[in-house]
Design an enzyme around this catalytic site. Sequence first.
Site, PDB file in Angstrom:
ATOM      1  N   ASN A   9       0.719  -1.115  -0.210  1.00 35.82           N
ATOM      2  CA  ASN A   9      -0.006  -0.059   0.244  1.00 35.82           C
ATOM      3  C   ASN A   9       1.039   0.994   0.280  1.00 35.82           C
ATOM      4  OD1 ASN A   9      -1.818   2.530   0.563  1.00 35.82           O
ATOM      5  ND2 ASN A   9      -2.579   1.782   2.483  1.00 35.82           N
ATOM      6  N   TRP A  10       1.024   2.001  -1.044  1.00 33.64           N
ATOM      7  CA  TRP A  10       2.162   3.192  -1.275  1.00 33.64           C
ATOM      8  C   TRP A  10       1.147   3.630  -0.465  1.00 33.64           C
ATOM      9  CZ3 TRP A  10       4.117   2.474  -7.011  1.00 33.64           C
ATOM     10  CH2 TRP A  10       4.801   1.529  -6.840  1.00 33.64           C
ATOM     11  N   LYS A  11      -0.293   4.319  -0.716  1.00 34.94           N
ATOM     12  CA  LYS A  11      -0.332   5.406   0.314  1.00 34.94           C
ATOM     13  C   LYS A  11      -0.409   6.541  -0.512  1.00 34.94           C
ATOM     14  CE  LYS A  11      -0.506   3.050   5.267  1.00 34.94           C
ATOM     15  NZ  LYS A  11       0.439   3.584   6.297  1.00 34.94           N
ATOM     16  N   HIS A  94      -9.582   0.368   4.645  1.00 36.07           N
ATOM     17  CA  HIS A  94      -8.477   1.452   5.733  1.00 36.07           C
ATOM     18  C   HIS A  94      -8.131   2.059   6.852  1.00 36.07           C
ATOM     19  CE1 HIS A  94      -3.717   2.286   6.283  1.00 36.07           C
ATOM     20  NE2 HIS A  94      -3.437   1.427   6.034  1.00 36.07           N
ATOM     21  N   GLU A  96      -6.953   5.011   7.849  1.00 40.34           N
ATOM     22  CA  GLU A  96      -6.724   5.668   7.566  1.00 40.34           C
ATOM     23  C   GLU A  96      -7.794   6.809   6.860  1.00 40.34           C
ATOM     24  OE1 GLU A  96      -3.129   5.013   5.828  1.00 40.34           O
ATOM     25  OE2 GLU A  96      -2.060   4.705   7.667  1.00 40.34           O
ATOM     26  N   GLU A 166      -5.045  -5.171   9.849  1.00 35.60           N
ATOM     27  CA  GLU A 166      -4.333  -3.770  10.762  1.00 35.60           C
ATOM     28  C   GLU A 166      -4.751  -3.503  12.033  1.00 35.60           C
ATOM     29  OE1 GLU A 166      -2.325  -2.317   6.708  1.00 35.60           O
ATOM     30  OE2 GLU A 166      -4.000  -1.350   6.712  1.00 35.60           O
ATOM     31  N   GLY A 172       2.416   2.611  10.874  1.00 37.51           N
ATOM     32  CA  GLY A 172       3.725   3.386  11.111  1.00 37.51           C
ATOM     33  C   GLY A 172       4.349   3.976  12.094  1.00 37.51           C
ATOM     34  N   SER A 213       3.321  -2.417  10.395  1.00 42.86           N
ATOM     35  CA  SER A 213       4.949  -2.407  10.509  1.00 42.86           C
ATOM     36  C   SER A 213       5.827  -3.559  10.275  1.00 42.86           C
ATOM     37  CB  SER A 213       5.286  -2.021  11.915  1.00 42.86           C
ATOM     38  OG  SER A 213       4.953  -0.561  12.034  1.00 42.86           O
ATOM     39  N   GLY A 234       3.071  -0.757   4.350  1.00 47.12           N
ATOM     40  CA  GLY A 234       3.284   0.443   4.174  1.00 47.12           C
ATOM     41  C   GLY A 234       4.366   0.682   3.535  1.00 47.12           C
ATOM     42  N   GLY A 235       5.307   1.289   4.068  1.00 44.92           N
ATOM     43  CA  GLY A 235       6.400   1.623   4.597  1.00 44.92           C
ATOM     44  C   GLY A 235       7.125   0.569   3.822  1.00 44.92           C
TER      45      GLY A 235
HETATM   46  P1  13P Z   1       3.319   0.321   7.103  1.00 49.37           P
HETATM   47  O1  13P Z   1       3.930  -1.062   6.919  1.00 49.37           O
HETATM   48  O2  13P Z   1       4.178   1.130   7.448  1.00 49.37           O
HETATM   49  O3  13P Z   1       3.222   0.350   9.353  1.00 49.37           O
HETATM   50  O4  13P Z   1       1.988   0.880   7.011  1.00 49.37           O
HETATM   51  C1  13P Z   1       0.372  -0.475   6.849  1.00 49.37           C
HETATM   52  C2  13P Z   1      -0.413  -0.291   6.231  1.00 49.37           C
HETATM   53  O5  13P Z   1      -1.052   1.030   6.973  1.00 49.37           O
HETATM   54  C3  13P Z   1      -0.692  -1.437   5.445  1.00 49.37           C
HETATM   55  O6  13P Z   1      -1.959  -0.824   4.660  1.00 49.37           O
END
Ligand code: 13P
Length: 255
Positions: A9-11, A94, A96, A166, A172, A213, A234-235
């Site tokens: 997920n590149w957000k 998600h 967010e 999640e 994050g 994470s 994510g990251g």
């Molecule tokens: P991180 O891997 O950066 O914690 O993000 C997880 C996430 O929200 C994937 O959708």
Amino acid sequence: MRKPMMAGNWKMNKTVVEAVGLAQAIRDSVAGVESVDRVICPAFVCLPAVQQAVQGSGVAVGAQTMHWAESGAYTGEVSAGMLQGLVEYVIIGHSERRQYFAETDETVNKKVHAALAAGLIPIVCVGESPAQNEAGETHRFVGGQVKAALAGLSGAQVQGLIIAYEPIWAIGTGRAATAQQAQEICGGTVRAAVAEAFGGAVAQATRILYGGSTNAKNIGEIMQQPDIDGALIGGASLQPDSYAAMVKTTAEVYR
Ligand code: 13P
């Protein structure tokens, strides 16, 4: 046997040019690892170029959200029909989106129905807040989210989609759930909720990801858990090396 998946997920990261570069690097570094489903989810504006970059490579593309309506006066939104042919997957609900864009269990459920009707595979996200976790409400809350998101679907539809657990406190933060914690919720809560609502056979066939994470260091232990079928990353998915390492570690664990 459920096929493992590493979904990135590149957000809200990467311009179109940067996204194409990242997609090409990922495409080349995970080429041939067919035993793992590899999915990347860039921002809407990057989808056509990224889809072109990975076409035929075995790397699939997903969107990060969508609207439930077919069309109409929803300024700024994108429908499932607009995503057809561009993506195979779409992330829905998600945390967010729930936190910053007022998505609810009800709208998540509408989106899941709309995505499936359009032939897209939803990656449905659930997860508890830090406060809920500390109050011991995780099991009840996440189980409820799963049932609400999947309400009104058939068993066949459910086993074709993906659920991602999640925990918000792990996203994050660099503080991933332990593999044991993640297993406990993915199995004892998420898969159990699917089993209660749709029966054991559907629950056994449904893929459940952990997200929060994850990285090249902790993915091995996470992927060894029986009820965790992959990760929503994510990251670490923004770095071709770490994403590729996670795909390869997963292939090793499933060998
Ligand atoms: P991180 O891997 O950066 O914690 O993000 C997880 C996430 O929200 C994937 O959708």
